[in-house]
Motif scaffolding. Structure first.
Motif, mmCIF file in Angstrom:
data_model
loop_
_atom_site.group_PDB
_atom_site.id
_atom_site.type_symbol
_atom_site.label_atom_id
_atom_site.label_comp_id
_atom_site.label_asym_id
_atom_site.label_seq_id
_atom_site.Cartn_x
_atom_site.Cartn_y
_atom_site.Cartn_z
ATOM 1 N N VAL A 105 0.881 -1.176 0.000
ATOM 2 C CA VAL A 105 0.000 0.000 0.000
ATOM 3 C C VAL A 105 0.915 1.221 0.000
ATOM 4 C CG1 VAL A 105 -1.858 1.229 1.172
ATOM 5 C CG2 VAL A 105 -1.753 -1.279 1.292
ATOM 6 N N PRO A 106 1.323 1.684 -1.179
ATOM 7 C CA PRO A 106 2.220 2.838 -1.243
ATOM 8 C C PRO A 106 1.526 4.122 -0.815
ATOM 9 C CG PRO A 106 1.563 2.158 -3.445
ATOM 10 C CD PRO A 106 1.044 1.120 -2.499
ATOM 11 N N THR A 107 2.261 4.950 -0.106
ATOM 12 C CA THR A 107 1.759 6.227 0.400
ATOM 13 C C THR A 107 2.932 7.200 0.461
ATOM 14 O OG1 THR A 107 0.192 5.030 1.818
ATOM 15 C CG2 THR A 107 0.528 7.350 2.307
ATOM 16 N N GLY A 108 2.645 8.462 0.227
ATOM 17 C CA GLY A 108 3.675 9.488 0.326
ATOM 18 C C GLY A 108 4.089 9.991 -1.041
ATOM 19 N N GLY A 109 3.665 11.205 -1.371
ATOM 20 C CA GLY A 109 4.013 11.783 -2.656
ATOM 21 C C GLY A 109 3.146 11.315 -3.807
ATOM 22 N N ILE A 110 2.042 10.641 -3.504
ATOM 23 C CA ILE A 110 1.134 10.154 -4.549
ATOM 24 C C ILE A 110 -0.019 11.137 -4.710
ATOM 25 C CG2 ILE A 110 -0.370 8.260 -5.261
ATOM 26 C CD1 ILE A 110 1.342 6.404 -3.560
ATOM 27 N N ASP A 111 -0.377 11.408 -5.951
ATOM 28 C CA ASP A 111 -1.501 12.303 -6.211
ATOM 29 C C ASP A 111 -2.409 11.672 -7.263
ATOM 30 O OD1 ASP A 111 -0.157 12.652 -8.623
ATOM 31 O OD2 ASP A 111 0.637 14.632 -8.084
ATOM 32 N N ALA A 112 -3.420 12.437 -7.674
ATOM 33 C CA ALA A 112 -4.392 11.907 -8.630
ATOM 34 C C ALA A 112 -3.731 11.500 -9.940
ATOM 35 C CB ALA A 112 -5.483 12.940 -8.885
ATOM 36 N N ALA A 113 -2.686 12.210 -10.331
ATOM 37 C CA ALA A 113 -2.023 11.935 -11.608
ATOM 38 C C ALA A 113 -1.161 10.675 -11.555
ATOM 39 C CB ALA A 113 -1.170 13.130 -12.014
ATOM 40 N N SER A 114 -0.595 10.365 -10.410
ATOM 41 C CA SER A 114 0.333 9.229 -10.314
ATOM 42 C C SER A 114 -0.285 7.973 -9.718
ATOM 43 C CB SER A 114 1.559 9.622 -9.481
ATOM 44 O OG SER A 114 1.191 9.968 -8.157
ATOM 45 N N ALA A 115 -1.453 8.083 -9.111
ATOM 46 C CA ALA A 115 -2.055 6.924 -8.440
ATOM 47 C C ALA A 115 -2.231 5.740 -9.381
ATOM 48 C CB ALA A 115 -3.396 7.311 -7.824
ATOM 49 N N GLY A 116 -2.637 6.010 -10.609
ATOM 50 C CA GLY A 116 -2.871 4.932 -11.567
ATOM 51 C C GLY A 116 -1.634 4.117 -11.875
ATOM 52 N N ASP A 117 -0.458 4.765 -11.860
ATOM 53 C CA ASP A 117 0.792 4.047 -12.124
ATOM 54 C C ASP A 117 1.062 2.998 -11.048
ATOM 55 O OD1 ASP A 117 1.204 5.632 -14.367
ATOM 56 O OD2 ASP A 117 2.406 7.108 -13.275
ATOM 57 N N TYR A 118 0.713 3.326 -9.822
ATOM 58 C CA TYR A 118 0.881 2.380 -8.721
ATOM 59 C C TYR A 118 -0.188 1.282 -8.772
ATOM 60 C CZ TYR A 118 4.100 5.692 -6.471
ATOM 61 O OH TYR A 118 5.158 6.523 -6.176
ATOM 62 N N LEU A 119 -1.425 1.692 -9.001
ATOM 63 C CA LEU A 119 -2.525 0.730 -8.986
ATOM 64 C C LEU A 119 -2.439 -0.276 -10.124
ATOM 65 C CD1 LEU A 119 -5.466 3.120 -8.023
ATOM 66 C CD2 LEU A 119 -4.433 1.342 -6.594
ATOM 67 N N ALA A 120 -1.674 0.042 -11.158
ATOM 68 C CA ALA A 120 -1.510 -0.885 -12.276
ATOM 69 C C ALA A 120 -0.621 -2.071 -11.922
ATOM 70 C CB ALA A 120 -0.926 -0.145 -13.479
ATOM 71 N N LEU A 121 0.118 -1.974 -10.821
ATOM 72 C CA LEU A 121 1.019 -3.049 -10.408
ATOM 73 C C LEU A 121 0.236 -4.154 -9.703
ATOM 74 C CD1 LEU A 121 3.971 -0.946 -8.919
ATOM 75 C CD2 LEU A 121 3.818 -1.963 -11.206
ATOM 76 N N PRO A 122 0.423 -5.403 -10.088
ATOM 77 C CA PRO A 122 -0.292 -6.513 -9.436
ATOM 78 C C PRO A 122 -0.003 -6.616 -7.939
ATOM 79 C CG PRO A 122 0.719 -7.247 -11.484
ATOM 80 C CD PRO A 122 1.258 -5.872 -11.210
ATOM 81 N N SER A 123 1.162 -6.151 -7.521
ATOM 82 C CA SER A 123 1.541 -6.252 -6.109
ATOM 83 C C SER A 123 0.937 -5.152 -5.251
ATOM 84 C CB SER A 123 3.063 -6.211 -5.966
ATOM 85 O OG SER A 123 3.579 -4.999 -6.495
ATOM 86 N N VAL A 124 0.311 -4.168 -5.855
ATOM 87 C CA VAL A 124 -0.259 -3.046 -5.103
ATOM 88 C C VAL A 124 -1.723 -3.322 -4.791
ATOM 89 C CG1 VAL A 124 -0.914 -0.610 -5.205
ATOM 90 C CG2 VAL A 124 1.380 -1.326 -5.904
ATOM 91 N N LEU A 125 -2.017 -3.388 -3.507
ATOM 92 C CA LEU A 125 -3.388 -3.642 -3.060
ATOM 93 C C LEU A 125 -4.222 -2.375 -3.118
ATOM 94 C CD1 LEU A 125 -5.309 -5.740 -1.729
ATOM 95 C CD2 LEU A 125 -4.446 -4.967 0.485
ATOM 96 N N ALA A 126 -3.633 -1.270 -2.676
ATOM 97 C CA ALA A 126 -4.311 0.029 -2.651
ATOM 98 C C ALA A 126 -3.238 1.102 -2.525
ATOM 99 C CB ALA A 126 -5.282 0.111 -1.473
ATOM 100 N N VAL A 127 -3.621 2.345 -2.713
ATOM 101 C CA VAL A 127 -2.697 3.450 -2.489
ATOM 102 C C VAL A 127 -3.306 4.406 -1.469
ATOM 103 C CG1 VAL A 127 -1.715 3.316 -4.807
ATOM 104 C CG2 VAL A 127 -3.577 4.918 -4.359
ATOM 105 N N GLY A 128 -2.445 5.039 -0.698
ATOM 106 C CA GLY A 128 -2.893 6.040 0.264
ATOM 107 C C GLY A 128 -2.501 7.416 -0.214
ATOM 108 N N GLY A 129 -3.358 8.387 0.053
ATOM 109 C CA GLY A 129 -3.049 9.744 -0.360
ATOM 110 C C GLY A 129 -4.011 10.744 0.249
#
Length: 208
Positions: A153-177
């Motif tokens: 669950v990546p968090t820190g420095g993530i915004d609306a523009a970059s969230a999708g890049d993280y969520l596209a990864l199979p290992s990412v369950l969710a993102v915090g922001g």
């Protein structure tokens, strides 16, 4: 529903800083009405514990405590009604206390050594923090390769523009922001703006 299942269902965790606990209920209303009944309230202000208690009592939002670094904060969070505890790093003492309370722990890890330490403690869902300055999606992808059982669950420095890049990864369950719950908007009581930002975030995740 378990906390990992809830994270996987909504895929976004609003990271909230509340300076005034009186804003807890209207914030919960805004999040729930926008389709994101989930919040991590950080222990960065004196109002945190009361805000967690008020949001928990609201009933429409699953509330966790963030920026938890001590056993005392775990106790305060659980007493206030937090369903999960998020830490910026990996603390064996915090993990033990969460286990004693039976509350889900989401500790931070950004290195292979920290991941192995977490796995030794039986933890397979980890916060990746601070994501933006720790290599971003590329670093998570590389770290996930030898640890296929781990979800991040990546968090820190993530915004609306970059969230999708993280969520596209199979290992990412969710993102915090916090982009959908900006501190200034919360402090100003601008919950219509928060509802609009959250609605847009939910729609973007659904579209992705």
């Amino acid at each position: 529903m378990s906390i990992p299942d809830l994270l996987g269902r909504h895929r976004i965790v609003p990271v909230v800083v509340l300076d005034d606990a009186a804003h807890a209920e209207p914030l919960a209303d805004a999040l729930a009405s926008a389709g994101l009944p989930l919040a991590e309230v950080t222990f960065r202000t004196p109002a945190a514990a009361e805000a967690i208690a008020r949001m928990s009592a609201h009933g429409g939002v699953t509330v966790g405590a963030g920026t938890v670094t001590t056993v005392a904060q775990v106790d305060a969070a659980v007493e206030a009604g937090a369903r999960f505890v998020v830490s910026p790093g990996l603390s064996a003492a915090v993990l033990r206390r969460c286990a004693e309370h039976g509350v889900f722990a989401l500790p931070g890890a950004v290195t292979a050594t920290e991941v192995i330490t977490a796995l030794d403690a039986g933890v397979t869902v980890l916060k990746f923090f601070p994501a933006g300055t720790s290599g971003g999606p590329a670093a998570i992808s590389a770290l996930a390769a030898p640890f296929g059982q781990v979800r991040f669950v990546p968090t820190g420095g993530i915004d609306a523009a970059s969230a999708g890049d993280y969520l596209a990864l199979p290992s990412v369950l969710a993102v915090g922001g916090s982009w959908m719950v900006p501190r200034a908007a919360v402090a100003a009581g601008d919950f219509d703006r928060i509802a609009d930002l959250t609605t847009a975030t939910v729609a973007a995740v659904a579209a992705a």
